[in-house]
Design an enzyme around this catalytic site. Structure first.
Site, short mmCIF file in Angstrom:
data_model
loop_
_atom_site.label_atom_id
_atom_site.label_comp_id
_atom_site.label_asym_id
_atom_site.label_seq_id
_atom_site.Cartn_x
_atom_site.Cartn_y
_atom_site.Cartn_z
N LYS A 170 0.82 -1.20 0.00
CA LYS A 170 0.00 0.00 0.00
C LYS A 170 0.86 1.26 0.00
CE LYS A 170 -3.85 2.10 2.60
NZ LYS A 170 -4.74 1.93 3.77
N SER A 202 -9.25 2.34 2.61
CA SER A 202 -8.34 3.04 1.72
C SER A 202 -7.29 2.11 1.08
CB SER A 202 -7.62 4.17 2.47
OG SER A 202 -6.86 3.65 3.55
N SER A 212 -9.86 0.09 6.72
CA SER A 212 -9.21 0.13 5.43
C SER A 212 -8.56 -1.15 4.95
CB SER A 212 -8.15 1.26 5.41
OG SER A 212 -8.78 2.50 5.54
#
Length: 476
Positions: free
Chosen positions: A65, A140, A164
């Site tokens: 990420k 996210s 997330s």
């Protein structure tokens, strides 16, 4: 790979070919690193020839990420202000997966600084859901979930400050784990005071895996977990991650008798009827009837902590630094984030939020005295259009665009372990997730039950109906 039936080079080339075919449709990777991946694969292949143990993740390709620092690889955090930022050190979890032999495919897309549960940011195109590219994969950790669902590697790293890892796992038909607070150390994310936007969420941030199976999540957690002096909240692992997953899969009867509290709305959340139906059926038929758990409907008893959750995020944000960023270039930032920063936050807002958090922790602790786990839907809705932060209505009721993640952040506020696993699919073929929240530090129970559910109702064979773009389209 250990038996030499396949080499790390073959596996990496296959995944990179797949990326070239389908990622133009998805936007999962904002900074792909194919050349770096190939070089590392060749080194690992040479090690195998020489008889050197490649490590528990030896040759496994994965995405990282873009909120997690990667030494020498651009890390933007989805922000225009960090568009050319190249860290000088790896995040602890990146250090650990690389030391375990993993192959980094690149950085996966995220919302700006993680301040939205989507893959929307001012820097890159919106990430899209492999099950329907008109829809959002959630966030996210949007790119990480989209990548794994589309077959761009079997696992990816995500971070979870309020939903997330679990929310995108649910919307993409995957496994997403938020371990207990401190099991997986975080640094420099949340803790580098020099980086406004990067340095927030300290008391609620968790890092965890997004994978296709519970066993793969447990394998990755076995590498990630364990204390580090750079994270003052980190704690000993003390968890047999792999053993818990194996026990749940091979001896699902070991979860029989678990006391399961089921809440389909936490007493205050509007929920899409299809989500409610899929989760209720999965808990009744799989958890209760097939696995022999004692399922009891519960109403947890705390009020909606959404306002307190927002205030705690802002209390841990570098408001001075981020307001200066917005003053200089608000037009380069996500509008919802600018609006959030400009709210007239007061000291009383922050202390009230802390009192609400304490009350939630205490109420949850009383609930968990009588239950081994709490099961809820992971999200209140299935996937929604990719250009939205969330739906403005759920089951016909007007809501804020963050209401759809209301099942998630209580476990961030308490620090309890939580996992999302597929519960089923809607009538139109969209995944629906089921969330298991365990008692304080009871990560093994959560992993074991999730693995037993997977054994009783497997999901990994289901793949999204992606049609790859042609070579000519990909080159454009």
């Amino acid at each position: 790979m250990r038996s030499r039936e396949l080499s790390p080079v073959e596996i990496t080339d296959a995944v990179l070919d797949r990326m070239r075919e389908v990622d133009p449709l998805l936007g999962a990777f904002c900074t792909p690193t194919p050349d770096l991946a190939r070089r590392r694969a060749r080194r690992l292949a040479d090690d195998l020839v020489r008889g050197i143990d490649p490590g528990p993740l030896g040759g496994v390709p994965l995405g990282i990420k873009d909120l997690l620092s990667t030494k020498g690889i651009r890390t933007t955090s989805g922000s225009w202000f960090y568009r050319d930022h190249v860290p000088e050190e790896d995040d602890i979890v990146v250090e650990r997966v690389l030391a375990a032999g993993a192959i980094c495919l690149g950085k996966t897309n995220t919302s700006e600084f993680g301040y939205s549960a989507t893959g929307l940011n001012p820097l890159f195109p919106a990430t899209r859901n492999p099950w329907d590219t008109a829809l959002s994969p959630g966030g996210s950790s949007a790119g990480s979930a989209a990548a794994v669902a589309a077959g761009l590697g079997p696992m990816a790293l995500g971070s979870d400050g309020g939903c997330s890892v679990r929310a995108p796992a649910a919307l993409c038909g995957l496994v997403g784990v938020k371990p207990s607070m401190g099991r997986v150390p975080v640094y420099p994310g949340c803790r580098d005071e020099r980086l406004p936007g990067v340095s927030g969420w300290e008391s609620i941030e968790h890092i965890g895996p997004i994978t296709r199976t519970v066993a793969d999540a447990a394998l990755l957690l076995s590498v990630l977990a364990g204390p580090d002096p750079r994270d003052r909240h980190s704690i000993p692992s003390e968890v047999d991650w792999i053993g818990a997953a194996r026990e749940g899969a091979e001896r699902p009867g070991t979860v029989a008798g678990l006391r399961v509290g089921l809440s389909l709305d936490l007493g205050y959340l509007p929920v899409d009827p299809q989500v409610r139906t899929v989760v209720e059926r999965a808990v009744r038929e799989i958890v209760g009837e097939r696995l022999g758990c004692h399922v009891e409907p519960v109403e947890p008893g705390w009020p909606d902590p959404a306002a307190a959750f927002s205030a705690i995020i802002m209390a841990e944000t570098d408001l001075t630094g981020m307001r200066a960023m917005a003053a200089a270039h608000a037009d380069r930032m996500s509008p919802h984030l600018v609006a959030w920063l400009h709210q007239p936050w007061s000291a009383q807002d922050f202390t009230d939020a802390n009192m609400t958090r304490k009350a939630l922790v205490n109420t949850m602790a009383r609930l968990m005295r009588d239950h081994d786990v709490l099961i809820t839907p992971t999200t209140a809705v299935p996937a929604f259009p990719a250009d939205l932060h969330g739906p403005d209505r759920i089951d016909g009721i007007p809501v804020s665009d963050s209401a759809w993640i209301g099942f998630n952040y209580p476990a961030n506020l308490t620090g309890q372990p939580a996992i999302s696993v597929p519960a089923g699919w809607t009538e139109t073929g969209l995944p629906v997730g089921l969330q298991i929240i365990g008692r304080h530090l009871a990560d093994e129970t959560v992993i074991r039950l999730a693995a037993a559910i997977e054994c009783a109702a497997p999901w990994a064979h289901r793949r999204p109906p992606l049609r790859p773009v042609s070579s000519a389209q990909a080159s454009r």
